[in-house]
Design a protein around this motif. Structure first.
Motif, PDB file in Angstrom:
ATOM      1  N   SER A   2       0.823  -1.204   0.000  1.00 45.22           N
ATOM      2  CA  SER A   2       0.000   0.000   0.000  1.00 45.22           C
ATOM      3  C   SER A   2       0.857   1.253   0.000  1.00 45.22           C
ATOM      4  CB  SER A   2      -0.915   0.000   1.229  1.00 45.22           C
ATOM      5  OG  SER A   2      -0.163  -0.098   2.430  1.00 45.22           O
ATOM      6  N   ALA A   3       2.020   1.223   0.637  1.00 48.33           N
ATOM      7  CA  ALA A   3       2.900   2.384   0.675  1.00 48.33           C
ATOM      8  C   ALA A   3       3.653   2.520  -0.640  1.00 48.33           C
ATOM      9  CB  ALA A   3       3.887   2.253   1.830  1.00 48.33           C
ATOM     10  N   ARG A   4       3.900   3.764  -1.035  1.00 46.42           N
ATOM     11  CA  ARG A   4       4.742   4.015  -2.212  1.00 46.42           C
ATOM     12  C   ARG A   4       6.204   3.888  -1.768  1.00 46.42           C
ATOM     13  NH1 ARG A   4       4.838   8.825  -3.391  1.00 46.42           N
ATOM     14  NH2 ARG A   4       3.518   9.703  -1.763  1.00 46.42           N
ATOM     15  N   ILE A   5       6.895   2.946  -2.377  1.00 50.08           N
ATOM     16  CA  ILE A   5       8.250   2.622  -1.937  1.00 50.08           C
ATOM     17  C   ILE A   5       9.248   2.942  -3.040  1.00 50.08           C
ATOM     18  CG2 ILE A   5       9.802   0.791  -1.158  1.00 50.08           C
ATOM     19  CD1 ILE A   5       7.423  -0.615   0.052  1.00 50.08           C
ATOM     20  N   GLY A   6      10.327   3.590  -2.661  1.00 51.94           N
ATOM     21  CA  GLY A   6      11.454   3.815  -3.557  1.00 51.94           C
ATOM     22  C   GLY A   6      12.643   3.009  -3.061  1.00 51.94           C
ATOM     23  N   VAL A   7      13.421   2.493  -3.991  1.00 51.64           N
ATOM     24  CA  VAL A   7      14.598   1.711  -3.642  1.00 51.64           C
ATOM     25  C   VAL A   7      15.831   2.355  -4.266  1.00 51.64           C
ATOM     26  CG1 VAL A   7      15.765  -0.525  -3.780  1.00 51.64           C
ATOM     27  CG2 VAL A   7      13.279  -0.442  -3.519  1.00 51.64           C
ATOM     28  N   VAL A   8      16.858   2.541  -3.458  1.00 52.47           N
ATOM     29  CA  VAL A   8      18.141   3.059  -3.942  1.00 52.47           C
ATOM     30  C   VAL A   8      19.170   1.953  -3.809  1.00 52.47           C
ATOM     31  CG1 VAL A   8      19.985   4.734  -3.591  1.00 52.47           C
ATOM     32  CG2 VAL A   8      17.598   5.440  -3.326  1.00 52.47           C
ATOM     33  N   ALA A   9      19.682   1.508  -4.952  1.00 52.36           N
ATOM     34  CA  ALA A   9      20.763   0.525  -4.985  1.00 52.36           C
ATOM     35  C   ALA A   9      22.043   1.235  -5.396  1.00 52.36           C
ATOM     36  CB  ALA A   9      20.441  -0.598  -5.971  1.00 52.36           C
ATOM     37  N   ILE A  10      23.143   0.919  -4.744  1.00 54.06           N
ATOM     38  CA  ILE A  10      24.418   1.558  -5.069  1.00 54.06           C
ATOM     39  C   ILE A  10      25.451   0.496  -5.386  1.00 54.06           C
ATOM     40  CG2 ILE A  10      23.899   3.554  -3.603  1.00 54.06           C
ATOM     41  CD1 ILE A  10      25.967   2.394  -1.580  1.00 54.06           C
ATOM     42  N   GLY A  11      26.427   0.855  -6.214  1.00 49.47           N
ATOM     43  CA  GLY A  11      27.437  -0.136  -6.530  1.00 49.47           C
ATOM     44  C   GLY A  11      28.602   0.410  -7.330  1.00 49.47           C
ATOM     45  N   ARG A  12      29.621  -0.422  -7.425  1.00 52.03           N
ATOM     46  CA  ARG A  12      30.809  -0.124  -8.220  1.00 52.03           C
ATOM     47  C   ARG A  12      31.406  -1.458  -8.656  1.00 52.03           C
ATOM     48  NH1 ARG A  12      35.249   3.554  -8.902  1.00 52.03           N
ATOM     49  NH2 ARG A  12      37.281   2.563  -8.667  1.00 52.03           N
ATOM     50  N   ASN A  13      31.350  -1.716  -9.949  1.00 51.02           N
ATOM     51  CA  ASN A  13      31.922  -2.947 -10.510  1.00 51.02           C
ATOM     52  C   ASN A  13      31.352  -4.206  -9.868  1.00 51.02           C
ATOM     53  OD1 ASN A  13      33.635  -1.521 -12.297  1.00 51.02           O
ATOM     54  ND2 ASN A  13      35.193  -1.294 -10.712  1.00 51.02           N
ATOM     55  N   GLU A  14      30.044  -4.234  -9.682  1.00 48.10           N
ATOM     56  CA  GLU A  14      29.414  -5.399  -9.052  1.00 48.10           C
ATOM     57  C   GLU A  14      29.053  -6.489 -10.060  1.00 48.10           C
ATOM     58  OE1 GLU A  14      29.512  -5.905  -6.080  1.00 48.10           O
ATOM     59  OE2 GLU A  14      29.687  -3.970  -5.100  1.00 48.10           O
ATOM     60  N   GLY A  15      28.915  -6.151 -11.340  1.00 47.25           N
ATOM     61  CA  GLY A  15      28.691  -7.153 -12.372  1.00 47.25           C
ATOM     62  C   GLY A  15      27.502  -8.046 -12.099  1.00 47.25           C
ATOM     63  N   ALA A  16      27.754  -9.374 -12.034  1.00 49.97           N
ATOM     64  CA  ALA A  16      26.680 -10.347 -11.841  1.00 49.97           C
ATOM     65  C   ALA A  16      25.938 -10.128 -10.533  1.00 49.97           C
ATOM     66  CB  ALA A  16      27.250 -11.761 -11.880  1.00 49.97           C
ATOM     67  N   ARG A  17      26.625  -9.611  -9.509  1.00 51.84           N
ATOM     68  CA  ARG A  17      25.957  -9.336  -8.234  1.00 51.84           C
ATOM     69  C   ARG A  17      24.891  -8.265  -8.420  1.00 51.84           C
ATOM     70  NH1 ARG A  17      31.351 -10.257  -6.619  1.00 51.84           N
ATOM     71  NH2 ARG A  17      31.850  -8.080  -7.028  1.00 51.84           N
ATOM     72  N   LEU A  18      25.198  -7.247  -9.225  1.00 48.19           N
ATOM     73  CA  LEU A  18      24.216  -6.192  -9.478  1.00 48.19           C
ATOM     74  C   LEU A  18      23.026  -6.745 -10.256  1.00 48.19           C
ATOM     75  CD1 LEU A  18      23.361  -3.235  -9.351  1.00 48.19           C
ATOM     76  CD2 LEU A  18      24.651  -2.853 -11.457  1.00 48.19           C
ATOM     77  N   LYS A  19      23.283  -7.621 -11.207  1.00 48.70           N
ATOM     78  CA  LYS A  19      22.184  -8.236 -11.964  1.00 48.70           C
ATOM     79  C   LYS A  19      21.247  -8.973 -11.020  1.00 48.70           C
ATOM     80  CE  LYS A  19      23.154  -9.890 -15.983  1.00 48.70           C
ATOM     81  NZ  LYS A  19      23.627 -10.755 -17.104  1.00 48.70           N
ATOM     82  N   ARG A  20      21.818  -9.709 -10.063  1.00 52.66           N
ATOM     83  CA  ARG A  20      21.007 -10.422  -9.078  1.00 52.66           C
ATOM     84  C   ARG A  20      20.237  -9.443  -8.196  1.00 52.66           C
ATOM     85  NH1 ARG A  20      24.906 -12.657  -6.430  1.00 52.66           N
ATOM     86  NH2 ARG A  20      25.127 -14.425  -7.833  1.00 52.66           N
ATOM     87  N   CYS A  21      20.894  -8.361  -7.807  1.00 52.29           N
ATOM     88  CA  CYS A  21      20.247  -7.342  -6.973  1.00 52.29           C
ATOM     89  C   CYS A  21      19.023  -6.757  -7.662  1.00 52.29           C
ATOM     90  CB  CYS A  21      21.252  -6.233  -6.652  1.00 52.29           C
ATOM     91  SG  CYS A  21      20.555  -4.791  -5.817  1.00 52.29           S
ATOM     92  N   LEU A  22      19.208  -6.318  -8.906  1.00 56.02           N
ATOM     93  CA  LEU A  22      18.105  -5.658  -9.613  1.00 56.02           C
ATOM     94  C   LEU A  22      17.009  -6.641  -9.990  1.00 56.02           C
ATOM     95  CD1 LEU A  22      20.201  -3.196 -11.800  1.00 56.02           C
ATOM     96  CD2 LEU A  22      18.962  -2.716  -9.674  1.00 56.02           C
ATOM     97  N   ALA A  23      17.377  -7.887 -10.264  1.00 53.59           N
ATOM     98  CA  ALA A  23      16.367  -8.898 -10.549  1.00 53.59           C
ATOM     99  C   ALA A  23      15.477  -9.136  -9.332  1.00 53.59           C
ATOM    100  CB  ALA A  23      17.037 -10.202 -10.977  1.00 53.59           C
ATOM    101  N   SER A  24      16.046  -9.013  -8.135  1.00 56.96           N
ATOM    102  CA  SER A  24      15.256  -9.220  -6.914  1.00 56.96           C
ATOM    103  C   SER A  24      14.259  -8.094  -6.684  1.00 56.96           C
ATOM    104  CB  SER A  24      16.184  -9.348  -5.700  1.00 56.96           C
ATOM    105  OG  SER A  24      16.749  -8.091  -5.328  1.00 56.96           O
ATOM    106  N   LEU A  25      14.456  -6.969  -7.363  1.00 55.01           N
ATOM    107  CA  LEU A  25      13.547  -5.826  -7.216  1.00 55.01           C
ATOM    108  C   LEU A  25      12.462  -5.806  -8.281  1.00 55.01           C
ATOM    109  CD1 LEU A  25      16.268  -3.119  -6.497  1.00 55.01           C
ATOM    110  CD2 LEU A  25      14.810  -4.274  -4.829  1.00 55.01           C
ATOM    111  N   ALA A  26      12.634  -6.627  -9.312  1.00 54.04           N
ATOM    112  CA  ALA A  26      11.656  -6.664 -10.399  1.00 54.04           C
ATOM    113  C   ALA A  26      10.316  -7.182  -9.878  1.00 54.04           C
ATOM    114  CB  ALA A  26      12.164  -7.549 -11.529  1.00 54.04           C
ATOM    115  N   GLY A  27       9.259  -6.547 -10.306  1.00 55.64           N
ATOM    116  CA  GLY A  27       7.931  -7.003  -9.927  1.00 55.64           C
ATOM    117  C   GLY A  27       7.475  -6.585  -8.548  1.00 55.64           C
ATOM    118  N   THR A  28       8.274  -5.805  -7.851  1.00 51.97           N
ATOM    119  CA  THR A  28       7.873  -5.361  -6.506  1.00 51.97           C
ATOM    120  C   THR A  28       6.974  -4.133  -6.544  1.00 51.97           C
ATOM    121  OG1 THR A  28       9.832  -3.945  -6.258  1.00 51.97           O
ATOM    122  CG2 THR A  28      10.028  -6.249  -5.523  1.00 51.97           C
TER     123      THR A  28
END
Length: 324
Positions: A2-28
């Motif tokens: 019900s709440a409007r939620i914003g997510v801030v992800a930060i990174g530097r050279n995370e590669g596959a880890r970043l892909k996993r991070c952003l995939a976990s936010l898909a559909g939320t």
């Protein structure tokens, strides 16, 4: 949600880890901003392909996690201030259902200023360093003094506090928690997994630099909030500064008996830590290895504390200490 939620992800050279991070936010249903601190890999392409709004930090100013998170919040603000903001590091994946659970906890209890959960390692058995991180992450739930950078709080409150202190190169999350608590609010850990972290640490040098960074944080945040990290700083001064210096000077003046005595004290500390870890349920081999890292950590912690103090004395710029 019900709440409007914003997510801030930060990174530097995370590669596959970043892909996993952003995939976990898909559909939320959350608005997602990714802030990049000068990556030279394909992190930017990964973030754009995932549909995140991308912010690239200017390399002319020092990169810090605080600066990155603040820039991400500003990007969310431009698109319309959400009710709640979740911060997450790019080497972490959000656990399913966490956003709704965290937002519900904030909605149910106005006395909670920051809500967090457990961070857990993806592969704690892969290396001793990963196992150490898993041990560090898992702490009792309930009201706590402070938490790491994976956290959720009300966006209006974050804005009113001025966000993270961009001058702090590490432990900026602890600083924010202390400022939230100074407002009479609580930092609360829910008894569930929030994020799954990929330490991917395989070398002693990586662990050493991470421990240097921790020591820098002990000194820097301890200066800003007298009393915080007091126990940690006392241990580092005793075991990482006074004892090794006494062993060196005493050995030069009085002979090898002094450094031998110091080694016996370190051995006793290791044995005490091993017993503590065994009582917590670690097997004998893992307990011995973790205890060795705990005993040794006071030396890089001391390096970090001294680095901070020298930078202050010289008026030097505080720069990020990276361990990957």
């Amino acid at each position: 949600m019900s709440a409007r939620i914003g997510v801030v992800a930060i990174g530097r050279n995370e590669g596959a880890r970043l892909k996993r991070c952003l995939a976990s936010l898909a559909g939320t249903g959350a608005s997602v901003v990714y802030v990049d601190s000068g990556s030279t890999d394909d992190s930017l392409a990964i973030a754009r392909a995932a549909g995140a709004r991308v912010v690239e930090l200017d390399a002319n100013a020092p990169f810090t996690a605080a600066r990155a998170r603040n820039a991400g919040f500003a990007a969310l603000r431009e698109a319309g201030l959400p009710e709640v903001v979740q911060f997450i590091d790019g080497d972490c994946a959000l656990d399913p259902g966490w956003l709704a659970t965290g937002a519900a906890a904030l909605a149910a209890d106005p006395g909670i200023g920051i809500v967090t959960g457990w961070r857990t390692e993806l592969a704690p058995e892969a290396t001793l360093y990963n196992a150490m991180a898993e041990w560090e992450w898992h702490r009792p739930p309930g009201d706590i003094p402070a938490c790491g950078g994976d956290m959720m709080l009300r966006a209006a409150q974050f804005e009113a506090l001025g966000g993270f202190d961009g001058a702090i190169i590490c432990s900026e999350d602890e600083d924010l928690c202390l400022r939230v608590r100074a407002e009479g609010l609580r930092v609360h850990r829910l008894p569930r997994i929030m994020t799954r972290h990929d330490m991917a640490m395989t070398r002693l040098g990586q662990w050493w630099r991470r421990s240097v960074r921790a020591g820098h944080g002990f000194a820097e945040v301890g200066d800003r909030h007298p009393g915080h990290f007091a126990a940690e700083r006392r241990r580092v001064r005793a075991w990482g500064m006074a004892l090794p210096m006494g062993a060196i000077l005493g050995g030069a003046a009085l002979g090898p008996a002094v450094p031998l005595g110091a080694l016996m004290l370190y051995a006793a500390s290791w044995a005490r830590s091993t017993r503590m870890l065994r009582r917590e349920g670690q097997d004998a081999r893992r307990a011995a290895g973790l205890a060795a890292l705990l005993t040794l950590s006071k030396l890089p912690n001391a390096q970090g504390m001294i680095t901070y103090r020298l930078r202050r004395l010289r008026g030097g710029e505080m720069r990020l200490i990276e361990y990957r």
